[in-house]
Scaffold this motif. Structure first.
Motif, PDB file in Angstrom:
ATOM      1  N   GLN A  10     -11.873  12.494   3.768  1.00 42.65           N
ATOM      2  CA  GLN A  10     -12.037  11.445   2.905  1.00 42.65           C
ATOM      3  C   GLN A  10     -10.889  10.646   3.081  1.00 42.65           C
ATOM      4  OE1 GLN A  10     -14.697  11.191   0.891  1.00 42.65           O
ATOM      5  NE2 GLN A  10     -15.583  12.700   1.912  1.00 42.65           N
ATOM      6  N   LYS A  11     -11.358   9.265   3.221  1.00 39.36           N
ATOM      7  CA  LYS A  11     -10.368   8.081   3.261  1.00 39.36           C
ATOM      8  C   LYS A  11      -9.489   7.804   2.320  1.00 39.36           C
ATOM      9  CE  LYS A  11     -10.091   3.066   3.710  1.00 39.36           C
ATOM     10  NZ  LYS A  11     -10.796   1.919   3.742  1.00 39.36           N
ATOM     11  N   ASN A  12      -9.938   8.017   0.815  1.00 33.25           N
ATOM     12  CA  ASN A  12      -8.976   8.047   0.025  1.00 33.25           C
ATOM     13  C   ASN A  12      -8.339   9.292  -0.591  1.00 33.25           C
ATOM     14  OD1 ASN A  12      -9.503   5.167  -0.179  1.00 33.25           O
ATOM     15  ND2 ASN A  12     -11.545   5.433  -1.411  1.00 33.25           N
ATOM     16  N   ASN A  19      -0.345  11.639   4.308  1.00 33.69           N
ATOM     17  CA  ASN A  19      -0.278  11.538   5.647  1.00 33.69           C
ATOM     18  C   ASN A  19       0.256  10.244   6.326  1.00 33.69           C
ATOM     19  OD1 ASN A  19      -0.306  14.311   6.427  1.00 33.69           O
ATOM     20  ND2 ASN A  19      -2.622  14.327   6.713  1.00 33.69           N
ATOM     21  N   ARG A  20      -0.592   9.003   5.593  1.00 32.44           N
ATOM     22  CA  ARG A  20      -0.365   7.619   5.890  1.00 32.44           C
ATOM     23  C   ARG A  20       1.221   7.348   5.842  1.00 32.44           C
ATOM     24  NH1 ARG A  20      -5.600   7.064   4.140  1.00 32.44           N
ATOM     25  NH2 ARG A  20      -4.834   6.619   2.214  1.00 32.44           N
ATOM     26  N   HIS A 118      -1.663   7.655  -5.876  1.00 31.51           N
ATOM     27  CA  HIS A 118      -2.175   7.020  -4.798  1.00 31.51           C
ATOM     28  C   HIS A 118      -1.521   5.465  -4.561  1.00 31.51           C
ATOM     29  CE1 HIS A 118      -5.451   9.000  -2.799  1.00 31.51           C
ATOM     30  NE2 HIS A 118      -5.589   9.681  -3.906  1.00 31.51           N
ATOM     31  N   THR A 119      -1.373   4.888  -5.864  1.00 31.64           N
ATOM     32  CA  THR A 119      -0.781   3.451  -5.829  1.00 31.64           C
ATOM     33  C   THR A 119       0.824   3.690  -5.484  1.00 31.64           C
ATOM     34  OG1 THR A 119      -2.083   2.976  -7.969  1.00 31.64           O
ATOM     35  CG2 THR A 119      -0.152   1.674  -7.337  1.00 31.64           C
ATOM     36  N   VAL A 120       1.428   4.389  -5.545  1.00 29.98           N
ATOM     37  CA  VAL A 120       2.969   4.506  -5.125  1.00 29.98           C
ATOM     38  C   VAL A 120       2.922   4.775  -3.599  1.00 29.98           C
ATOM     39  CG1 VAL A 120       4.952   5.593  -5.522  1.00 29.98           C
ATOM     40  CG2 VAL A 120       3.801   5.129  -7.472  1.00 29.98           C
TER      41      VAL A 120
END
Length: 146
Positions: A10-12, A19-20, A118-120
């Protein structure tokens, strides 16, 4: 087992966001051969203002911060918690550990923190990529794309 594999794709997913970020910091770490060159290099380019608006300083401070956060993600923050307990005292640490949300709000609290993570992580990933590109510019390496 199939359900776990699907969630990793899942991308999100939080896993992929981490990992990104870790990949961007690892790339930054491999690119920045002489971190001391980052000292006194201001964070002044337009694209950096959004990512770095919460922190003043030079690129070296950002480099150290990003590496520290990566280490916390990879190794946990137990050591930092133990240091914090020593600074605050055992009583304050125990008082903080008793603050628990009720069961009815756990799902809302989880989603709130997941969204925040996710935002951070997105902002920190952009910050690592920007720092890597700025370092390349500073030392004269061409092709500063991601």
């Amino acid at each position: 087992m199939m359900q776990i594999c699907d969630s990793y794709n899942q991308k999100n997913s939080l896993y992929n966001a981490m990992n990104r970020f870790i990949g961007a910091v690892n790339n930054m770490d491999q690119t920045v051969m002489v971190p001391s060159l980052l000292r006194d290099v201001p964070l002044d380019q337009e694209e950096e203002k959004e990512v770095n608006s919460y922190q003043d300083g030079d690129m070296y401070g950002s480099y150290a911060l990003l590496k520290s956060i990566r280490n916390d993600i990879e190794w946990g923050i137990l050591q930092a918690d133990e240091l914090r307990k020593d600074k605050l005292g055992v009583t304050a640490a125990l008082e903080m550990s008793h603050i628990e949300p009720d069961d009815e709000n756990l799902e809302k609290l989880f989603h709130f923190h997941l969204n925040g993570l996710h935002t951070v992580l997105g902002k920190l990933t952009r910050k690592a990529n920007t720092l890597t590109n700025r370092y390349k510019q500073e030392i004269g390496i061409g092709g500063c794309g991601n």
